[in-house]
Design a protein around this motif. Structure first.
Motif, PDB file in Angstrom:
ATOM      1  N   TRP A 148       0.828  -1.202   0.000  1.00 42.20           N
ATOM      2  CA  TRP A 148       0.000   0.000   0.000  1.00 42.20           C
ATOM      3  C   TRP A 148       0.864   1.254   0.000  1.00 42.20           C
ATOM      4  CZ3 TRP A 148      -5.113  -1.050  -0.400  1.00 42.20           C
ATOM      5  CH2 TRP A 148      -5.555  -2.324   0.033  1.00 42.20           C
ATOM      6  N   ILE A 149       0.328   2.321  -0.577  1.00 43.55           N
ATOM      7  CA  ILE A 149       0.939   3.643  -0.506  1.00 43.55           C
ATOM      8  C   ILE A 149       0.074   4.482   0.435  1.00 43.55           C
ATOM      9  CG2 ILE A 149       1.551   5.727  -1.780  1.00 43.55           C
ATOM     10  CD1 ILE A 149       1.737   3.906  -4.292  1.00 43.55           C
ATOM     11  N   ARG A 150       0.668   4.961   1.501  1.00 43.68           N
ATOM     12  CA  ARG A 150      -0.087   5.800   2.431  1.00 43.68           C
ATOM     13  C   ARG A 150      -0.235   7.197   1.831  1.00 43.68           C
ATOM     14  NH1 ARG A 150       0.276   9.583   6.285  1.00 43.68           N
ATOM     15  NH2 ARG A 150      -1.148   9.416   8.078  1.00 43.68           N
ATOM     16  N   THR A 151      -1.469   7.694   1.757  1.00 40.37           N
ATOM     17  CA  THR A 151      -1.739   8.990   1.153  1.00 40.37           C
ATOM     18  C   THR A 151      -1.744  10.091   2.211  1.00 40.37           C
ATOM     19  OG1 THR A 151      -4.129   8.617   1.353  1.00 40.37           O
ATOM     20  CG2 THR A 151      -3.067   7.945  -0.709  1.00 40.37           C
ATOM     21  N   GLU A 152      -1.773  11.327   1.764  1.00 40.08           N
ATOM     22  CA  GLU A 152      -1.686  12.456   2.681  1.00 40.08           C
ATOM     23  C   GLU A 152      -2.843  12.503   3.675  1.00 40.08           C
ATOM     24  OE1 GLU A 152      -1.261  16.092   0.579  1.00 40.08           O
ATOM     25  OE2 GLU A 152       0.742  15.603  -0.215  1.00 40.08           O
ATOM     26  N   ASN A 153      -3.995  12.009   3.278  1.00 38.32           N
ATOM     27  CA  ASN A 153      -5.149  12.035   4.178  1.00 38.32           C
ATOM     28  C   ASN A 153      -5.236  10.796   5.072  1.00 38.32           C
ATOM     29  OD1 ASN A 153      -5.935  10.113   2.324  1.00 38.32           O
ATOM     30  ND2 ASN A 153      -7.821  11.137   1.710  1.00 38.32           N
ATOM     31  N   ARG A 193      -0.856  -0.542  -4.280  1.00 36.94           N
ATOM     32  CA  ARG A 193       0.260  -0.426  -5.213  1.00 36.94           C
ATOM     33  C   ARG A 193      -0.100  -1.088  -6.538  1.00 36.94           C
ATOM     34  NH1 ARG A 193       5.477   0.697  -3.338  1.00 36.94           N
ATOM     35  NH2 ARG A 193       6.206  -0.471  -5.155  1.00 36.94           N
ATOM     36  N   SER A 194       0.434  -0.579  -7.602  1.00 36.33           N
ATOM     37  CA  SER A 194       0.102  -1.101  -8.926  1.00 36.33           C
ATOM     38  C   SER A 194       0.775  -2.430  -9.234  1.00 36.33           C
ATOM     39  CB  SER A 194       0.498  -0.077  -9.997  1.00 36.33           C
ATOM     40  OG  SER A 194       1.903   0.169  -9.970  1.00 36.33           O
ATOM     41  N   ASP A 195       1.782  -2.816  -8.433  1.00 36.76           N
ATOM     42  CA  ASP A 195       2.524  -4.039  -8.716  1.00 36.76           C
ATOM     43  C   ASP A 195       2.132  -5.210  -7.826  1.00 36.76           C
ATOM     44  OD1 ASP A 195       3.530  -2.804  -6.454  1.00 36.76           O
ATOM     45  OD2 ASP A 195       5.633  -3.256  -6.897  1.00 36.76           O
ATOM     46  N   VAL A 196       0.992  -5.099  -7.132  1.00 36.71           N
ATOM     47  CA  VAL A 196       0.506  -6.196  -6.299  1.00 36.71           C
ATOM     48  C   VAL A 196      -0.960  -6.449  -6.611  1.00 36.71           C
ATOM     49  CG1 VAL A 196       2.143  -5.693  -4.437  1.00 36.71           C
ATOM     50  CG2 VAL A 196      -0.150  -4.684  -4.376  1.00 36.71           C
ATOM     51  N   THR A 197      -1.450  -7.614  -6.274  1.00 38.59           N
ATOM     52  CA  THR A 197      -2.861  -7.914  -6.509  1.00 38.59           C
ATOM     53  C   THR A 197      -3.708  -7.425  -5.335  1.00 38.59           C
ATOM     54  OG1 THR A 197      -2.723 -10.103  -5.485  1.00 38.59           O
ATOM     55  CG2 THR A 197      -2.276  -9.963  -7.863  1.00 38.59           C
ATOM     56  N   PRO A 198      -4.954  -7.038  -5.587  1.00 43.85           N
ATOM     57  CA  PRO A 198      -5.828  -6.590  -4.506  1.00 43.85           C
ATOM     58  C   PRO A 198      -5.991  -7.637  -3.402  1.00 43.85           C
ATOM     59  CG  PRO A 198      -6.761  -5.984  -6.621  1.00 43.85           C
ATOM     60  CD  PRO A 198      -5.583  -6.865  -6.910  1.00 43.85           C
ATOM     61  N   SER A 199      -6.151  -8.891  -3.790  1.00 48.00           N
ATOM     62  CA  SER A 199      -6.364  -9.931  -2.770  1.00 48.00           C
ATOM     63  C   SER A 199      -5.147 -10.081  -1.874  1.00 48.00           C
ATOM     64  CB  SER A 199      -6.713 -11.267  -3.433  1.00 48.00           C
ATOM     65  OG  SER A 199      -5.646 -11.721  -4.249  1.00 48.00           O
ATOM     66  N   HIS A 253     -12.660  -8.026 -10.152  1.00 45.48           N
ATOM     67  CA  HIS A 253     -13.775  -7.105  -9.926  1.00 45.48           C
ATOM     68  C   HIS A 253     -13.491  -6.019  -8.894  1.00 45.48           C
ATOM     69  CE1 HIS A 253     -16.403  -9.475 -12.476  1.00 45.48           C
ATOM     70  NE2 HIS A 253     -16.006 -10.558 -11.839  1.00 45.48           N
ATOM     71  N   PHE A 254     -12.434  -6.164  -8.102  1.00 48.51           N
ATOM     72  CA  PHE A 254     -12.110  -5.176  -7.069  1.00 48.51           C
ATOM     73  C   PHE A 254     -10.701  -4.641  -7.338  1.00 48.51           C
ATOM     74  CE2 PHE A 254     -15.484  -7.693  -5.358  1.00 48.51           C
ATOM     75  CZ  PHE A 254     -16.228  -6.848  -4.542  1.00 48.51           C
ATOM     76  N   THR A 255     -10.606  -3.735  -8.290  1.00 51.24           N
ATOM     77  CA  THR A 255      -9.306  -3.231  -8.721  1.00 51.24           C
ATOM     78  C   THR A 255      -9.047  -1.838  -8.148  1.00 51.24           C
ATOM     79  OG1 THR A 255     -10.276  -2.292 -10.715  1.00 51.24           O
ATOM     80  CG2 THR A 255      -9.423  -4.542 -10.867  1.00 51.24           C
ATOM     81  N   ASP A 256      -7.791  -1.451  -8.111  1.00 47.50           N
ATOM     82  CA  ASP A 256      -7.391  -0.103  -7.710  1.00 47.50           C
ATOM     83  C   ASP A 256      -8.010   0.295  -6.366  1.00 47.50           C
ATOM     84  OD1 ASP A 256      -6.015   2.296  -8.061  1.00 47.50           O
ATOM     85  OD2 ASP A 256      -7.763   3.293  -8.929  1.00 47.50           O
ATOM     86  N   LEU A 257      -7.844  -0.567  -5.365  1.00 50.58           N
ATOM     87  CA  LEU A 257      -8.462  -0.319  -4.068  1.00 50.58           C
ATOM     88  C   LEU A 257      -7.872   0.921  -3.400  1.00 50.58           C
ATOM     89  CD1 LEU A 257      -8.629  -3.901  -2.501  1.00 50.58           C
ATOM     90  CD2 LEU A 257     -10.368  -2.695  -3.844  1.00 50.58           C
ATOM     91  N   PHE A 258      -8.739   1.657  -2.748  1.00 53.54           N
ATOM     92  CA  PHE A 258      -8.317   2.784  -1.922  1.00 53.54           C
ATOM     93  C   PHE A 258      -9.074   2.704  -0.612  1.00 53.54           C
ATOM     94  CE2 PHE A 258      -8.940   7.325  -0.627  1.00 53.54           C
ATOM     95  CZ  PHE A 258      -7.641   7.523  -0.187  1.00 53.54           C
TER      96      PHE A 258
END
Length: 248
Positions: free
Chosen positions: A55-60, A66-72, A113-118
């Motif tokens: 994961w990339i921790r965001t400012e908020n 991360r784009s190089d790992v799977t959501p699961s 079905h669960f891509t680009d999780l935030f």
């Protein structure tokens, strides 16, 4: 609180109407218990932390996949390496629902079905299709329910309430508070009121759960088309009970 059906074990119930729903509710309960034992910490968004491998921790204070790992794999890591994570209670509920979904539909379908999780507050993928109820008699183990603390200390907004998973038999899991009875959750919240307050925290009539019937279809559906832009980090979220509403 009463619920449909008969609760046959401490953290379970019998609902013959839907085998998938029953099993997923059981998985939600088991996953909540696993999070409680998994070593994750409670924190405000300001002090949140995550495993940078996934994961990339965001400012908020949110977690962007991360784009190089799977959501699961990223969701599973929260439960495997809990000591690397700290987050608030709404994020915990979404994590639990994602993990239970993986267990029910499988990693391949989840990753399709669960891509680009935030992960941030009540931000969640539209495929969860959350259903809200305002009737306590309809709430069942595996629902997310909300304890409101209307007189919370204004210097501690994190104690304005607690999102919890209803485990059954007057037992709830709330991230940061652990597994407690309704009275136990309320007692903990009341300790965080403004001095002299006589207004108690209370369990609201609002609960929610995923659209189980829809989730069941995802395991056999092909990959969907590209999702909309991943600008969830820049939307405005406002909490009403256990839900947040998004204003673009």
């Amino acid at each position: 609180m009463t619920g449909k059906g008969k609760w046959i074990v401490a953290f379970g119930y019998d609902n013959p109407g839907s085998g998938f729903e029953q099993k997923m509710r059981e998985r939600i309960i088991e996953t909540a218990i696993a999070m409680n034992a998994g070593g994750t910490d409670f924190s405000t968004f300001k002090n949140s932390r995550c495993n940078p491998k996934y994961w990339i921790r965001t400012e908020n204070g949110g977690f962007q996949l991360r784009s190089d790992v799977t959501p699961s794999a990223a969701i599973q890591d929260i439960f495997s390496n809990g000591q690397l994570y700290a987050f608030e209670c709404a994020m915990a509920m979404v994590m639990i629902l994602y993990k239970a979904t993986i267990d029910m539909i499988g990693e391949t379908a989840f990753n399709q079905h669960f891509t680009d999780l935030f992960l941030w507050d009540w931000n969640y993928d539209s495929n969860l299709r959350m259903i809200t109820t305002f009737d306590p008699s309809e709430m069942q183990p595996g629902d997310v329910v909300y304890f409101k603390n209307p007189d919370h200390d204004p210097d501690k907004p994190e104690w304005q309430g607690e999102n919890t998973v209803l485990l059954g038999n007057d037992s709830y899991y709330g991230h940061g508070l652990g597994i407690k009875s309704a009275e136990g959750i309320i007692t903990s919240l009341n300790r965080e009121r403004v001095p002299g307050s006589r207004t108690s925290a209370y369990l609201t009539d609002e609960g929610l759960h995923p659209d189980f019937a829809y989730l069941q279809t995802l395991s056999s559906r092909s990959v969907r088309g590209p999702k909309g832009s991943s600008d969830a980090r820049h939307r405005i979220f406002s909490r009403i009970g256990v839900k947040s509403y998004i204003t673009k």
